[in-house]
Design a protein around this motif. Structure first.
Motif, PDB file in Angstrom:
ATOM      1  N   LEU A  12       0.820  -1.208   0.000  1.00 46.65           N
ATOM      2  CA  LEU A  12       0.000   0.000   0.000  1.00 46.65           C
ATOM      3  C   LEU A  12       0.859   1.266   0.000  1.00 46.65           C
ATOM      4  O   LEU A  12       0.531   2.246  -0.674  1.00 46.65           O
ATOM      5  CB  LEU A  12      -0.942  -0.001   1.199  1.00 46.65           C
ATOM      6  CG  LEU A  12      -2.047  -1.058   1.158  1.00 46.65           C
ATOM      7  CD1 LEU A  12      -2.843  -1.035   2.459  1.00 46.65           C
ATOM      8  CD2 LEU A  12      -2.952  -0.846  -0.026  1.00 46.65           C
ATOM      9  N   ALA A  13       1.954   1.238   0.738  1.00 51.12           N
ATOM     10  CA  ALA A  13       2.841   2.405   0.771  1.00 51.12           C
ATOM     11  C   ALA A  13       3.491   2.647  -0.589  1.00 51.12           C
ATOM     12  O   ALA A  13       3.550   3.788  -1.071  1.00 51.12           O
ATOM     13  CB  ALA A  13       3.914   2.213   1.838  1.00 51.12           C
ATOM     14  N   ILE A  14       3.971   1.607  -1.213  1.00 47.77           N
ATOM     15  CA  ILE A  14       4.596   1.747  -2.535  1.00 47.77           C
ATOM     16  C   ILE A  14       3.557   2.178  -3.567  1.00 47.77           C
ATOM     17  O   ILE A  14       3.860   2.975  -4.463  1.00 47.77           O
ATOM     18  CB  ILE A  14       5.291   0.430  -2.949  1.00 47.77           C
ATOM     19  CG1 ILE A  14       6.394   0.067  -1.959  1.00 47.77           C
ATOM     20  CG2 ILE A  14       5.875   0.548  -4.346  1.00 47.77           C
ATOM     21  CD1 ILE A  14       7.516   1.061  -1.866  1.00 47.77           C
ATOM     22  N   GLU A  15       2.334   1.674  -3.441  1.00 43.94           N
ATOM     23  CA  GLU A  15       1.272   2.104  -4.357  1.00 43.94           C
ATOM     24  C   GLU A  15       0.979   3.595  -4.182  1.00 43.94           C
ATOM     25  O   GLU A  15       0.745   4.308  -5.161  1.00 43.94           O
ATOM     26  CB  GLU A  15      -0.002   1.279  -4.119  1.00 43.94           C
ATOM     27  CG  GLU A  15      -1.131   1.626  -5.047  1.00 43.94           C
ATOM     28  CD  GLU A  15      -0.817   1.392  -6.503  1.00 43.94           C
ATOM     29  OE1 GLU A  15      -1.190   2.261  -7.325  1.00 43.94           O
ATOM     30  OE2 GLU A  15      -0.203   0.367  -6.844  1.00 43.94           O
ATOM     31  N   GLY A  16       0.993   4.064  -2.947  1.00 45.92           N
ATOM     32  CA  GLY A  16       0.819   5.495  -2.710  1.00 45.92           C
ATOM     33  C   GLY A  16       1.926   6.320  -3.327  1.00 45.92           C
ATOM     34  O   GLY A  16       1.684   7.376  -3.928  1.00 45.92           O
ATOM     35  N   LEU A  17       3.161   5.846  -3.193  1.00 47.88           N
ATOM     36  CA  LEU A  17       4.289   6.551  -3.819  1.00 47.88           C
ATOM     37  C   LEU A  17       4.175   6.520  -5.341  1.00 47.88           C
ATOM     38  O   LEU A  17       4.487   7.508  -6.012  1.00 47.88           O
ATOM     39  CB  LEU A  17       5.609   5.928  -3.376  1.00 47.88           C
ATOM     40  CG  LEU A  17       5.995   6.162  -1.925  1.00 47.88           C
ATOM     41  CD1 LEU A  17       7.241   5.365  -1.576  1.00 47.88           C
ATOM     42  CD2 LEU A  17       6.216   7.637  -1.658  1.00 47.88           C
ATOM     43  N   ASN A  18       3.729   5.397  -5.889  1.00 47.60           N
ATOM     44  CA  ASN A  18       3.541   5.290  -7.330  1.00 47.60           C
ATOM     45  C   ASN A  18       2.509   6.312  -7.813  1.00 47.60           C
ATOM     46  O   ASN A  18       2.726   6.989  -8.830  1.00 47.60           O
ATOM     47  CB  ASN A  18       3.092   3.877  -7.696  1.00 47.60           C
ATOM     48  CG  ASN A  18       2.831   3.708  -9.175  1.00 47.60           C
ATOM     49  OD1 ASN A  18       3.580   4.199 -10.014  1.00 47.60           O
ATOM     50  ND2 ASN A  18       1.758   3.027  -9.498  1.00 47.60           N
ATOM     51  N   THR A  19       1.421   6.436  -7.096  1.00 48.13           N
ATOM     52  CA  THR A  19       0.387   7.401  -7.462  1.00 48.13           C
ATOM     53  C   THR A  19       0.933   8.822  -7.402  1.00 48.13           C
ATOM     54  O   THR A  19       0.677   9.643  -8.293  1.00 48.13           O
ATOM     55  CB  THR A  19      -0.827   7.258  -6.535  1.00 48.13           C
ATOM     56  OG1 THR A  19      -1.323   5.918  -6.648  1.00 48.13           O
ATOM     57  CG2 THR A  19      -1.926   8.235  -6.905  1.00 48.13           C
ATOM     58  N   ALA A  20       1.713   9.113  -6.364  1.00 44.43           N
ATOM     59  CA  ALA A  20       2.298  10.446  -6.233  1.00 44.43           C
ATOM     60  C   ALA A  20       3.252  10.744  -7.391  1.00 44.43           C
ATOM     61  O   ALA A  20       3.228  11.844  -7.958  1.00 44.43           O
ATOM     62  CB  ALA A  20       3.031  10.570  -4.903  1.00 44.43           C
ATOM     63  N   VAL A  21       4.081   9.775  -7.754  1.00 39.47           N
ATOM     64  CA  VAL A  21       5.021   9.966  -8.870  1.00 39.47           C
ATOM     65  C   VAL A  21       4.252  10.221 -10.158  1.00 39.47           C
ATOM     66  O   VAL A  21       4.605  11.116 -10.940  1.00 39.47           O
ATOM     67  CB  VAL A  21       5.951   8.738  -9.014  1.00 39.47           C
ATOM     68  CG1 VAL A  21       6.685   8.760 -10.342  1.00 39.47           C
ATOM     69  CG2 VAL A  21       6.938   8.686  -7.874  1.00 39.47           C
ATOM     70  N   GLU A  22       3.193   9.452 -10.390  1.00 37.47           N
ATOM     71  CA  GLU A  22       2.414   9.635 -11.616  1.00 37.47           C
ATOM     72  C   GLU A  22       1.735  11.006 -11.655  1.00 37.47           C
ATOM     73  O   GLU A  22       1.722  11.658 -12.701  1.00 37.47           O
ATOM     74  CB  GLU A  22       1.383   8.521 -11.754  1.00 37.47           C
ATOM     75  CG  GLU A  22       2.010   7.192 -12.101  1.00 37.47           C
ATOM     76  CD  GLU A  22       0.983   6.131 -12.417  1.00 37.47           C
ATOM     77  OE1 GLU A  22      -0.230   6.428 -12.399  1.00 37.47           O
ATOM     78  OE2 GLU A  22       1.396   4.996 -12.702  1.00 37.47           O
ATOM     79  N   LYS A  23       1.162  11.434 -10.541  1.00 39.72           N
ATOM     80  CA  LYS A  23       0.496  12.741 -10.504  1.00 39.72           C
ATOM     81  C   LYS A  23       1.494  13.880 -10.696  1.00 39.72           C
ATOM     82  O   LYS A  23       1.206  14.847 -11.403  1.00 39.72           O
ATOM     83  CB  LYS A  23      -0.261  12.930  -9.182  1.00 39.72           C
ATOM     84  CG  LYS A  23      -1.396  11.963  -8.985  1.00 39.72           C
ATOM     85  CD  LYS A  23      -2.481  12.173 -10.009  1.00 39.72           C
ATOM     86  CE  LYS A  23      -3.637  11.213  -9.768  1.00 39.72           C
ATOM     87  NZ  LYS A  23      -4.688  11.343 -10.749  1.00 39.72           N
ATOM     88  N   ILE A  24       2.651  13.777 -10.077  1.00 32.38           N
ATOM     89  CA  ILE A  24       3.686  14.811 -10.245  1.00 32.38           C
ATOM     90  C   ILE A  24       4.170  14.836 -11.689  1.00 32.38           C
ATOM     91  O   ILE A  24       4.341  15.907 -12.284  1.00 32.38           O
ATOM     92  CB  ILE A  24       4.857  14.585  -9.277  1.00 32.38           C
ATOM     93  CG1 ILE A  24       4.415  14.892  -7.846  1.00 32.38           C
ATOM     94  CG2 ILE A  24       6.060  15.446  -9.651  1.00 32.38           C
ATOM     95  CD1 ILE A  24       5.416  14.485  -6.796  1.00 32.38           C
ATOM     96  N   ALA A  25       4.385  13.661 -12.273  1.00 30.14           N
ATOM     97  CA  ALA A  25       4.842  13.591 -13.660  1.00 30.14           C
ATOM     98  C   ALA A  25       3.800  14.183 -14.606  1.00 30.14           C
ATOM     99  O   ALA A  25       4.152  14.899 -15.551  1.00 30.14           O
ATOM    100  CB  ALA A  25       5.142  12.144 -14.035  1.00 30.14           C
ATOM    101  N   ASP A  26       2.529  13.898 -14.354  1.00 32.03           N
ATOM    102  CA  ASP A  26       1.465  14.472 -15.192  1.00 32.03           C
ATOM    103  C   ASP A  26       1.383  15.986 -15.024  1.00 32.03           C
ATOM    104  O   ASP A  26       1.064  16.698 -15.971  1.00 32.03           O
ATOM    105  CB  ASP A  26       0.118  13.842 -14.850  1.00 32.03           C
ATOM    106  CG  ASP A  26       0.017  12.402 -15.324  1.00 32.03           C
ATOM    107  OD1 ASP A  26       0.810  12.002 -16.201  1.00 32.03           O
ATOM    108  OD2 ASP A  26      -0.855  11.679 -14.805  1.00 32.03           O
ATOM    109  N   PHE A  27       1.643  16.470 -13.833  1.00 32.95           N
ATOM    110  CA  PHE A  27       1.616  17.909 -13.576  1.00 32.95           C
ATOM    111  C   PHE A  27       2.775  18.612 -14.292  1.00 32.95           C
ATOM    112  O   PHE A  27       2.598  19.671 -14.893  1.00 32.95           O
ATOM    113  CB  PHE A  27       1.698  18.171 -12.069  1.00 32.95           C
ATOM    114  CG  PHE A  27       1.713  19.628 -11.711  1.00 32.95           C
ATOM    115  CD1 PHE A  27       0.560  20.392 -11.787  1.00 32.95           C
ATOM    116  CD2 PHE A  27       2.885  20.241 -11.304  1.00 32.95           C
ATOM    117  CE1 PHE A  27       0.575  21.737 -11.461  1.00 32.95           C
ATOM    118  CE2 PHE A  27       2.922  21.580 -10.975  1.00 32.95           C
ATOM    119  CZ  PHE A  27       1.757  22.336 -11.054  1.00 32.95           C
ATOM    120  N   ILE A  28       3.939  17.991 -14.250  1.00 36.56           N
ATOM    121  CA  ILE A  28       5.124  18.601 -14.863  1.00 36.56           C
ATOM    122  C   ILE A  28       5.023  18.569 -16.383  1.00 36.56           C
ATOM    123  O   ILE A  28       5.355  19.540 -17.058  1.00 36.56           O
ATOM    124  CB  ILE A  28       6.403  17.883 -14.387  1.00 36.56           C
ATOM    125  CG1 ILE A  28       6.632  18.180 -12.910  1.00 36.56           C
ATOM    126  CG2 ILE A  28       7.613  18.311 -15.206  1.00 36.56           C
ATOM    127  CD1 ILE A  28       7.749  17.383 -12.293  1.00 36.56           C
TER     128      ILE A  28
END
Length: 68
Positions: A12-28
């Motif tokens: 669950l923690a790694i999935e949360g980090l994965n979601t954060a990375v994807e959202k940041i990448a989409d924002f950038i």
């Protein structure tokens, strides 16, 4: 119970980090970019390895009960 809880929490923690990375990448870079796609693939791979590890932990714990 300790190892099961740890394994599930890890996934669950790694999935949360994965979601954060994807959202940041989409924002950038909202459009498709090869390097952003590679970064997202690496993050998804981390989730995969965490899930496989959790599966192995479960298999090690429950194999003796299933094998009987």
């Amino acid at each position: 119970w300790l190892f099961q809880t740890l394994a599930v929490g890890l996934v669950l923690a790694i999935e949360g980090l994965n979601t954060a990375v994807e959202k940041i990448a989409d924002f950038i870079h909202p459009d498709y970019h090869e390097k952003i796609g590679f970064i997202k693939d690496i993050a998804a791979g981390a989730v995969f390895f965490a899930a496989v590890t959790a599966l192995l932990v479960g298999a090690i714990i429950y194999y003796p009960y299933i094998a009987q």
